[in-house]
Design a protein around this motif. Structure first.
Motif, PDB file in Angstrom:
ATOM      1  N   ARG A 228      41.972  73.092 -32.664  1.00  0.00           N
ATOM      2  CA  ARG A 228      40.932  72.078 -32.460  1.00  0.00           C
ATOM      3  C   ARG A 228      40.231  71.672 -33.751  1.00  0.00           C
ATOM      4  O   ARG A 228      39.107  71.188 -33.724  1.00  0.00           O
ATOM      5  N   CYS A 229      40.891  71.841 -34.871  1.00  0.00           N
ATOM      6  CA  CYS A 229      40.285  71.421 -36.140  1.00  0.00           C
ATOM      7  C   CYS A 229      41.399  71.065 -37.114  1.00  0.00           C
ATOM      8  O   CYS A 229      42.561  71.426 -36.911  1.00  0.00           O
ATOM      9  N   SER A 230      41.048  70.378 -38.176  1.00  0.00           N
ATOM     10  CA  SER A 230      42.083  69.922 -39.108  1.00  0.00           C
ATOM     11  C   SER A 230      42.674  71.033 -39.980  1.00  0.00           C
ATOM     12  O   SER A 230      43.860  70.968 -40.303  1.00  0.00           O
TER      13      SER A 230
ATOM     14  N   ASP B 129      41.783  65.782 -37.843  1.00  0.00           N
ATOM     15  CA  ASP B 129      41.161  66.107 -36.551  1.00  0.00           C
ATOM     16  C   ASP B 129      40.567  64.810 -36.023  1.00  0.00           C
ATOM     17  O   ASP B 129      39.579  64.308 -36.556  1.00  0.00           O
TER      18      ASP B 129
ATOM     19  N   LEU C 187      38.949  66.186 -31.885  1.00  0.00           N
ATOM     20  CA  LEU C 187      39.414  67.346 -31.137  1.00  0.00           C
ATOM     21  C   LEU C 187      38.283  68.337 -30.880  1.00  0.00           C
ATOM     22  O   LEU C 187      38.273  69.023 -29.856  1.00  0.00           O
TER      23      LEU C 187
END
Length: 766
Positions: free
Chosen positions: A149-151, A211, A214
């Protein structure tokens, strides 16, 4: 933060250390996930599965070390707990090496910039530079996000092994809505693992990742990897914005070029040799003095002493516990202790702690010894400080001394284990090569102000030599290397100095491989011998703590060396990192008011005035009534004179040249030359006393509060009515307590700001 919402109890070589860490994790979970500033013992019993008597003794020890606070039966995280996270941040070298780059990028891009490291199946943030806007986007230092859920997550996952992917899938299956990640909103429905795997392939091909909302609607981010000397990803630099400024494509177009241009210099900074400052308690001395210079003098670097019992004696001191193990000797009712349990009286069995806690889920059979919350004399802490200062008998272990005085309520093994974890930082906070010791005047305590200010380069460790070998723990008795070369790292069962890195992890969090990719493994690490010397513990005692920390995922073993891992940041760092200056000062001010029974205030210089930023009133029929934001002319107040005294000579002269003093009472100093002499005297003496110059009948006494570099950032005062004694008696009664309180605030400020700016609370002078 553990992937499991309630970390299960653990059993291992150092049970008290494991149980102490379990309590700290649960305190952090309740603070971060439920927003609870304080909890009750019963909350910890339910969350950890530990017996009430065990929780009471753990809390008693943590409170003595200064890592938790007690207010009656309410338990909270203390700022000093950040020392443990600071140890990881110092050992990794990431804030020192990459902080200046993050600041430059944030200024250039006008967006928030952060640095993240992999932590198991998650991503943990270690550097943060935020743009100050009404709608700001930032992660707290220590926050853990799901990798998917993150870049940064896809970048790190591109280097995962099959075991890492299996651990990630197991975590997803056990917590499909991400309820164990308080830094992100929980999902409404489970996400698709296939989407993440596709993003990982794209990131491996492109060399960057994004992201697109997200984490939560409106947030977009772009990340690029920063590699260590071996070519593995050590961390990721992350630029965050929101959709009112950019969509993900425009953000990528705006930031990829500047990020790519900075990456080579960042990687060179990570590869640059760094000095490790070894801390040996045998060669240091603590200074506690009632002299005004006590809060500002620069002395040789010394080791911090949390609560007076966190560092352990001269090198070579005998750390053995009293006969009977860690819990032998001294039952309830030892000097300076009171029960935390529901009723006074009744002690704990003077038997080995592990045996006493064989039924971890059982209810408490009685109260346990617990130090009183406030206003007590910490004789054991004072004894420990003396031992660190070299004034105790040779071979005396401060933890053992505290055990004798505090009895069964103090867990030596927990205190020693946390000292080992702190020592893995390899450097005790320094500012420009100096360590400042500030003393509690007249109270026999010395407190070390640790930590360099944010953005200042710190020498925090040896350069990584060669490729860091990642190890995968196999039980406790063996470890095997998994990066193509077999390296024996020790046999715990036979007492070797190596350690196995358990894959179960603290609180049941799967964490797969540990090494350069997992911890930012940039520092050279510390050998068992270095850890033993830094803490003053015997090698066997230090080794047991190291093995436990490795097994729980808080440290890793690389051949003969050990280094802390980012999981250390789950121990309270994120909720504590958002505290501001006044948040940190208030608990100490409340203690001051309880001690002297007078109101206390904090103020900053604002032009020609002082402005009140914090205040704790006393409850009296006749008291001083001032509110936050109140302004008074600096020349006629004790805090104003202390703040003026803290200016450099040119700034002070310029300020006084603009002053036009007017008589507020018949006692007010209105002559500018005389006012200059008064301020000079305040600078020399380290305090200012104003007797009825602002208002008839009002007498106040103030001392400076300094930052880690010794600069005066605020003033602390106590105000009283002139009829309650002479000016000399006020000075004699209140000045020692004021100086002690200022020293404690300074110590916490230095700890909280060692690797980043203060948190979201009010910043001084804002």
């Amino acid at each position: 933060m553990s992937f499991s919402p309630v970390p299960p109890p653990v059993n291992g070589p150092v049970g008290p250390l494991e149980r102490g860490l379990a309590v700290l994790r649960e305190l952090t979970r309740l603070a971060a996930q439920e927003g609870r500033a304080t909890v009750r013992p019963g909350d910890l019993v339910r969350g950890t599965g530990l017996a009430r008597s065990v929780v009471d003794r753990v809390v008693a020890t943590l409170e003595q070390l200064g890592y938790v606070t007690l207010d009656g039966r309410d338990i909270g995280l203390a700022v000093r707990l950040m020392e443990l996270g600071n140890a990881y941040l110092a050992a990794s070298g990431l804030p020192a090496a990459l902080g200046p780059f993050a600041e430059r990028l944030a200024d250039r891009l006008d967006e928030s910039v952060s640095v993240a490291v992999p932590d198991g199946g998650g991503v943990r943030f270690v550097v943060q530079v935020t743009r100050r806007r009404t709608m700001s986007l930032a992660f707290r230092i220590g926050d853990l996000l799901p990798a998917e859920r993150c870049s940064p997550g896809p970048l790190f996952a591109a280097e995962w092994s099959g075991a890492d992917w299996a651990a990630w899938r197991a975590r997803r299956a056990g917590d499909p809505l991400d309820t164990a990640f308080p830094a992100v909103p929980p999902r409404h429905r489970p996400g698709s693992g296939a989407d993440f795997e596709a993003r990982v392939k794209e990131a491996a091909h492109d060399g960057w990742a994004t992201d697109d909302q997200l984490i939560e609607p409106g947030l977009v981010a772009v990340s690029v990897p920063v590699r260590d000397a071996s070519g593995r990803i050590a961390c990721a630099v992350n630029v965050v914005s929101h959709t009112s400024r950019h969509d993900v494509d425009s953000l990528r177009a705006a930031v990829l070029g500047p990020l790519g241009a900075e990456v080579p210099a960042m990687e060179a900074a990570l590869a640059a040799p760094r000095r490790r400052h070894a801390v040996s308690t045998a060669s240091t001395a603590l200074v506690a003095s009632a002299a005004p210079a006590a809060s500002a003098a620069s002395v040789a670097p010394v080791a911090p002493v949390p609560g007076g019992v966190g560092a352990f004696g001269p090198a070579g001191s005998a750390p053995g516990a009293p006969s009977g193990g860690d819990d032998a000797g001294g039952g309830a009712g030892a000097a300076g202790t009171t029960p935390l349990g529901p009723a006074a009286g009744g002690g704990l069995p003077a038997a080995d702690e592990t045996r006493a806690e064989s039924a971890l889920g059982a209810p408490s059979s009685g109260p346990s010894a617990q130090p009183a919350g406030s206003g007590r004399t910490r004789s054991a802490a004072g004894a420990a400080s003396a031992a660190v200062g070299g004034t105790s008998a040779v071979g005396e272990d401060p933890a053992r001394m505290a055990k004798r005085e505090l009895g069964a309520g103090f867990l030596q093994s927990l205190a020693r284990g946390l000292a080992v974890l702190r020592a893995l930082g390899g450097v005790e906070g320094v500012s420009r090569g100096e360590a400042r010791v500030v003393g509690g005047a007249g109270q026999g305590e010395a407190r070390v102000v640790e930590g360099a200010s944010w953005g200042e380069a710190r020498a925090v460790g040896g350069a990584a030599e060669g490729e860091v070998c990642t190890v995968e723990g196999v039980g406790r008795s063996e470890a095997r290397a998994v990066d193509g070369e077999a390296r024996a790292v020790g046999d715990a069962a036979r007492g070797a100095s190596g350690a196995a890195g358990g894959i179960g992890g603290a609180g049941g969090m799967p964490h797969g491989l540990v090494g350069a990719g997992q911890g930012g493994g940039l520092g050279g690490g510390m050998t068992l011998t270095a850890v033993a010397e830094a803490t003053g513990l015997a090698r066997a005692t230090a080794r047991r703590s190291l093995l436990t920390l490795v097994e729980l995922g808080y440290a890793e073993a690389d051949g003969r060396t050990f280094r802390p891992l980012p999981r250390v940041l789950e121990l309270g760092y994120a909720p504590l990192a958002e505290l501001g200056f006044t948040d940190i000062a208030q608990p100490h001010m409340r203690e001051l008011v309880r001690t002297v029974h007078e109101s206390a205030s904090l103020a900053v210089l604002d032009g020609g005035d002082i402005r009140y930023i914090a205040r704790v009133p006393t409850v009296r029929i006749m008291s001083v009534n001032i509110t936050i934001g109140t302004r008074f002319p600096a020349y006629a107040t004790s805090m104003g004179r202390v703040l003026l005294a803290g200016l450099d000579a040119d700034a002070r002269a310029a300020h006084l040249a603009d002053v036009r003093p007017r008589p507020l009472t018949r006692h007010t100093v209105t002559s500018v030359p005389e006012l200059a002499r008064v301020v000079e005297r305040a600078a020399a003496e380290g305090y200012a006393l104003v007797d009825q110059e602002l208002e008839e009948g009002l007498r106040s006494l103030a001392v400076p509060v300094r930052d880690a570099r010794g600069r005066v950032m605020a003033a602390l005062n106590v105000a009283t009515h002139a009829g309650r004694g002479t000016a000399e008696s006020v000075r004699g009664e209140l000045l020692p307590a004021l100086r002690t309180t200022a020293a404690r605030i300074e110590a916490d400020l230095a700890t909280a700001s060692a690797h980043h700016a203060l948190g979201a609370g009010e910043r001084v002078g804002a």
